[in-house]
Structures are given as structure tokens and as C-alpha cells.
Design a protein around this motif. Structure first.
Motif, PDB file in Angstrom:
ATOM      1  N   ASP A 147     -21.267  13.001  20.779  1.00  0.00           N
ATOM      2  CA  ASP A 147     -21.921  11.744  21.169  1.00  0.00           C
ATOM      3  C   ASP A 147     -21.506  11.206  22.528  1.00  0.00           C
ATOM      4  O   ASP A 147     -22.121  10.260  23.034  1.00  0.00           O
ATOM      5  N   ASP A 148     -20.467  11.753  23.135  1.00  0.00           N
ATOM      6  CA  ASP A 148     -19.944  11.177  24.367  1.00  0.00           C
ATOM      7  C   ASP A 148     -20.901  11.451  25.528  1.00  0.00           C
ATOM      8  O   ASP A 148     -21.087  12.609  25.927  1.00  0.00           O
ATOM      9  N   PRO A 149     -21.529  10.405  26.108  1.00  0.00           N
ATOM     10  CA  PRO A 149     -22.498  10.635  27.188  1.00  0.00           C
ATOM     11  C   PRO A 149     -21.871  11.186  28.455  1.00  0.00           C
ATOM     12  O   PRO A 149     -22.567  11.776  29.289  1.00  0.00           O
ATOM     13  N   GLU A 150     -20.564  11.047  28.608  1.00  0.00           N
ATOM     14  CA  GLU A 150     -19.898  11.570  29.795  1.00  0.00           C
ATOM     15  C   GLU A 150     -19.550  13.053  29.651  1.00  0.00           C
ATOM     16  O   GLU A 150     -19.273  13.725  30.654  1.00  0.00           O
ATOM     17  N   ALA A 151     -19.565  13.554  28.431  1.00  0.00           N
ATOM     18  CA  ALA A 151     -19.142  14.932  28.183  1.00  0.00           C
ATOM     19  C   ALA A 151     -20.278  15.865  27.801  1.00  0.00           C
ATOM     20  O   ALA A 151     -20.109  17.093  27.849  1.00  0.00           O
ATOM     21  N   ASN A 152     -21.407  15.317  27.394  1.00  0.00           N
ATOM     22  CA  ASN A 152     -22.505  16.125  26.879  1.00  0.00           C
ATOM     23  C   ASN A 152     -23.779  15.875  27.682  1.00  0.00           C
ATOM     24  O   ASN A 152     -24.004  14.765  28.177  1.00  0.00           O
ATOM     25  N   PRO A 153     -24.641  16.879  27.813  1.00  0.00           N
ATOM     26  CA  PRO A 153     -25.873  16.697  28.578  1.00  0.00           C
ATOM     27  C   PRO A 153     -26.814  15.697  27.906  1.00  0.00           C
ATOM     28  O   PRO A 153     -26.849  15.591  26.679  1.00  0.00           O
ATOM     29  N   GLU A 154     -27.562  15.004  28.693  1.00  0.00           N
ATOM     30  CA  GLU A 154     -28.474  13.985  28.161  1.00  0.00           C
ATOM     31  C   GLU A 154     -29.491  14.590  27.205  1.00  0.00           C
ATOM     32  O   GLU A 154     -29.884  13.970  26.226  1.00  0.00           O
ATOM     33  N   TYR A 155     -29.912  15.835  27.476  1.00  0.00           N
ATOM     34  CA  TYR A 155     -30.935  16.462  26.644  1.00  0.00           C
ATOM     35  C   TYR A 155     -30.399  16.952  25.300  1.00  0.00           C
ATOM     36  O   TYR A 155     -31.169  17.334  24.419  1.00  0.00           O
ATOM     37  N   TYR A 156     -29.058  16.976  25.143  1.00  0.00           N
ATOM     38  CA  TYR A 156     -28.498  17.494  23.893  1.00  0.00           C
ATOM     39  C   TYR A 156     -27.241  16.738  23.515  1.00  0.00           C
ATOM     40  O   TYR A 156     -26.132  17.122  23.889  1.00  0.00           O
ATOM     41  N   ARG A 157     -27.413  15.657  22.781  1.00  0.00           N
ATOM     42  CA  ARG A 157     -26.286  14.896  22.248  1.00  0.00           C
ATOM     43  C   ARG A 157     -26.809  13.886  21.249  1.00  0.00           C
ATOM     44  O   ARG A 157     -28.018  13.633  21.163  1.00  0.00           O
ATOM     45  N   ASP A 158     -25.887  13.308  20.483  1.00  0.00           N
ATOM     46  CA  ASP A 158     -26.248  12.219  19.581  1.00  0.00           C
ATOM     47  C   ASP A 158     -26.567  10.974  20.400  1.00  0.00           C
ATOM     48  O   ASP A 158     -25.968  10.733  21.465  1.00  0.00           O
ATOM     49  N   ALA A 159     -27.481  10.165  19.898  1.00  0.00           N
ATOM     50  CA  ALA A 159     -27.908   8.978  20.627  1.00  0.00           C
ATOM     51  C   ALA A 159     -26.770   7.981  20.816  1.00  0.00           C
ATOM     52  O   ALA A 159     -26.703   7.278  21.830  1.00  0.00           O
ATOM     53  N   SER A 160     -25.863   7.925  19.849  1.00  0.00           N
ATOM     54  CA  SER A 160     -24.716   7.012  19.913  1.00  0.00           C
ATOM     55  C   SER A 160     -23.733   7.416  18.828  1.00  0.00           C
ATOM     56  O   SER A 160     -24.058   8.220  17.940  1.00  0.00           O
ATOM     57  N   ALA A 161     -22.538   6.850  18.878  1.00  0.00           N
ATOM     58  CA  ALA A 161     -21.551   7.120  17.830  1.00  0.00           C
ATOM     59  C   ALA A 161     -22.078   6.664  16.477  1.00  0.00           C
ATOM     60  O   ALA A 161     -21.951   7.379  15.474  1.00  0.00           O
TER      61      ALA A 161
END
Length: 460
Positions: free
Chosen positions: A167-181
């Protein structure tokens, strides 16, 4: 009790971590729940009567000469979506490989049709090579992850399945991550309950797994929330993540927290006797005590470690410290979905750790004494060790255990093993199977008493 199967055959099962037991023409009596009720040797008083009764009621099967029974293998670290990229990118560092190959591949599993195609193929392939239990990472997509759980349940493989959290927006690409914790936690809880409901109808067992990808991809909020879920669902949900896989990952936890990822995972409530910790190459002595005290599982992935870890996990040292250790293929960091390959690589890597690899050092300075694993050790990790680690009655061909078994035909045309003497020692046959068998040699596979693979000429 109803007897559903009575199977006569010779083969091998772990007696202890260091010793493999050979049985010859044993009769396995299996009930309607797929559990071995008794194992009768030819000299036992009721052997002939049980065999005659099974022949009369049509439940008797005999394994052909030259074929051998083994327990089904237990693979405790598989990235199921990475089957679609298997065999690619292994010349890159871990952090580059993730961004260049893995995240783009995993993002495609928002398409449930694509997920079904890949997962069906992978589960079928793993069953065909004797892997009867697997612990799977799926992707961040809850629906696609459920497709994997449903496929394993239908095809008959015992599976532990996790919806990945990153979920971390700084560590994961915008196209592939959870929307939020919060979204990650809510979707994980929903997934736990969906898989638990699916498991109500499963013969072999399909279990939900709380799955933070690893500390570098998750916020503290997500890790803390997943720890709370782990406590709430501790009676039937497992936990899995990566632990100290490489210098990069191991060092990341120290940079972020000043403590090891083992320590921090425990602080977040994610390090318990139901935790499956992939790789675990770099735990300190203190970390090793935490493993032993909690009963958490260190999953040795020797092939992928050769590409990405930068070191060899000292498995004999872990076992001596009282740690639970199991084996994993780590598709696709480890490209081979056949756990025979992991058994062999575990042996090879441990031997290299013992003897050392830097030829510019003197022999006595080059390696780590007492590190080498035997075939018996590696076979144990892939069978009984995995079952004991999970707390499930699997991994042994003994009374009280599930009938999870594979038949290996050493005489199969095109894949014949070099066994020529009529009285070749059983120990030699075992070694030849472990070192030389290929997927074509695995002819029949059962999970929980259900025949899930039935190739021609595997049994009669």
C-alpha cells in the motif's frame, strides 16, 4: 469407518530429519476422509485378510514393480502470478527485477479471465510434479486472488492463498498497489472470510493467508492492521511475507526502524506460529531465537536465493537452533516449479556453503564447517518438515496422516532411471529418484485420498 482405498506398494517416507524409511509392499488402508488408518507390512497378522477384503470390495490398488510411493511435496513459497513471467529477468538485482518484470506482470491479474488461465496452468503443473500442498502469494486484486483459491480447491491441491498487500505509495507503482492501508486491510479481511467459506466445502483444505508482501512495500498502518487481523483470525488464517531475503531487504528494515524485520514483524503481530517467512537468509542469533520461540517457519528457497539473496541460508544451523524450516520453489525468483529441483539445489547450495567458493582462500578458511545437507535432510524439508511446520497431518506416509502421495515410475520410457541390478539397495534407488527424476516419472498423485493426477501406466 469406511475404507475407500487400500494401496499396496513400496516406497519412502521420512522417519526422522536424518533418516528415510523404506517400506516394501506395505498396505495403506485409507478411510473415506482420505486419512491413512493403518499401514500393514507383509508380515503383519491381518495383512492378507485386509488385502483380500479390499480386493473383494474393489478398493484395492497395487503399485507396479519399478514404481515407488513418496509423500506429496509441500512448497511453502510460490508467487502464483509470476508463473506468467517464469524464466525471465533473473540476471537483474531483486529491486530492479521487481519493478521491471514482476509488478507489470502482477498488475495484469485485475483481469480475472487471465488470472484463471495462468492459475489453472500453474496448479495443474505443480500437481503433475508431485506438489500436493502449496502456499501461494496472489496479487493485490481480491477477486483475482479468489480465482486462485477456487482453482486449487477444484483441482484438488491443498493450498494456502493470500491476497497481497502493498500500500505504500512511495514504494509501489501507481498502477499496481492498494488504494490505501485501510482499503488493503478491509479487502484482506473480506478475502479471509471468502476463503474460509470456500474451505467449508473443500476435501483437502484451502486456507486464507494474511500477506503483506514485505516491509518495504507496506506502511506501518497496514502492517499494524494486518497484525490485528492475524490475532482476530488466528484459528484458521496463516500469515506469510518475505524476511531478510537479501542485503537490500534486510538492510532496509534497519534503515527504517533500527531493528531487523524479524523484530518489527513480531512487533506488528505478524510473527507467530502461523507465520511463513520466505527466505530468512540473514537472521541474527537473536532473530533465530525469536523463530524458535514463536514457532514461525523459515522457508528455504535455495534456487531463487542463488539469484537474489547474496548468501546461502545456513539451514543446519537453523535446525540446530530449534527453528521450523520448510522448502519453497519461489516461482519465479526460482524458475523451477518442480520441487525436486529445490531439493537438489538445497543440497548443492549447502555443499557450497560448507566448502566455500572463493578459490583464493585456503581450503580451511573457505567454507563454513557443518553446513552440508544430506538428501534425507532435503527430502524431510520438502515433506515432513513442511507438514510439521504448518501443524497439519501431512508430509508422511504413516497412520493418522492424509493420503497425499505420488507414484514415481523409475522405468518410464524416455525417462528411465539407471537402475539395472535386480537387488539394488533401496538407499541407492532413493538417491537416484531424488537426483534424477523428471516430471514424466511422476505418474499418479493423490491429495487427501483423491486421485488428482492419473497419467498412463502409473499404477494398476
Amino acid at each position: 469407518m469406511t475404507i475407500s482405498l487400500a494401496i499396496e506398494g513400496s516406497g519412502f517416507t521420512s522417519k526422522t530429519r536424518d533418516e528415510v524409511r523404506y517400506f516394501e509392499h506395505a498396505l495403506f488402508v485409507i478411510d473415506e476422509h482420505g486419512v491413512i488408518q493403518s499401514v500393514l507390512e507383509p508380515g503383519d497378522e491381518c495383512y492378507q485378510s485386509e488385502k483380500a477384503q479390499a480386493q473383494a470390495n474393489g478398493t484395492y490398488q497395487s503399485i507396479a514393480d519399478g514404481s515407488y510411493l513418496l509423500p506429496g511435496f509441500i512448497d511453502l513459497h510460490v508467487h502464483a502470478p509470476q508463473w506468467a513471467q517464469d524464466g525471465t529477468g533473473l540476471d537483474e538485482p531483486l529491486e530492479v527485477w521487481l519493478g521491471k518484470y514482476t509488478f507489470p506482470t502482477e498488475s495484469k491479474f485485475a483481469d480475472e479471465s487471465f488470472a484463471h488461465t495462468v492459475y489453472e496452468d500453474l496448479v495443474t503443473r505443480m500437481l503433475s510434479t508431485g506438489t500436493t500442498t502449496a502456499s501461494y502469494y496472489a496479487t493485490v486484486h481480491r477477486n483475482g486472488s479468489l480465482v486462485l483459491a477456487q482453482g486449487a480447491e477444484r483441482l484438488g491441491q491443498r493450498a494456502l492463498v493470500g491476497k497481497v498487500v502493498m500500500d505504500d505509495p512511495e514504494a509501489n507503482p501507481e498502477y499496481y498497489r492498494d488504494a490505501s492501508a485501510q482499503a488493503a486491510i478491509e479487502e484482506t479481511e473480506r478475502f479471509i472470510n471468502e476463503v474460509a467459506k470456500l474451505n467449508e466445502h473443500s476435501v483437502q483444505g484451502v486456507y486464507p493467508v494474511i500477506t503483506p508482501r514485505f516491509i518495504p512495500s507496506c506502511t506501518d498502518e497496514a502492517l499494524r492492521g494486518l497484525g490485528e487481523l492475524a490475532e482476530r483470525y488466528k484459528t484458521y488464517a496463516y500469515i506469510q511475507t518475505h524476511c531478510s531475503e537479501s542485503d537490500w531487504e534486510h538492510g532496509y528494515a534497519y534503515e527504517r526502524y533500527g531493528r531487523s524485520d524479524t523484530h518489527m514483524l513480531r512487533e506488528f503481530g505478524l510473527f507467530t506460529d502461523r507465520s511463513i517467512l520466505a527466505h530468512s537468509v540473514y537472521p541474527s542469533e537473536e532473530d533465530m531465537r525469536v523463530f524458535a520461540e514463536t514457532g514461525a517457519i523459515a522457508v528455504h528457497c535455495p534456487l531463487s536465493n542463488a539469484f537474489f539473496a547474496g548468501a546461502v541460508a545456513p539451514i543446519r544451523r537453523y535446525l540446530a537452533a530449534g527453528m521450523h524450516v520448510a522448502l519453497g520453489s519461489d516461482i519465479s525468483g526460482g524458475y523451477n516449479p518442480d520441487l525436486y529441483g529445490a531439493i537438489r539445489q538445497a543440497m548443492i547450495s549447502s555443499r557450497m556453503l560448507e566448502t566455500g567458493v572463493n578459490r583464493d582462500l585456503a581450503a580451511q578458511e573457505r567454507g563454513v564447517e557443518g553446513s552440508a545437507l544430506t538428501l534425507s535432510n532435503a527430502f524431510y524439508l520438502a515433506t515432513a518438515g513442511g507438514g510439521e511446520s504448518l501443524g497439519l497431518p501431512i508430509g508422511r506416509l504413516e497412520a493418522g496422516y492424509a493420503w497425499d502421495a505420488q507414484v514415481v515410475d523409475t522405468r518410464h520410457p524416455g525417462a528411465r532411471l539407471p537402475i539395472f541390478e535386480p537387488n539394488e539397495p533401496a538407499s541407492d534407488i532413493f538417491q537416484k529418484i531424488m537426483n534424477l527424476a523428471v516430471p514424466e516419472n511422476v505418474r499418479t498423485v493423490w491429495v487427501q485420498g483423491r486421485k488428482v493426477v492419473n497419467k498412463e501406466n502409473g499404477a494398476r
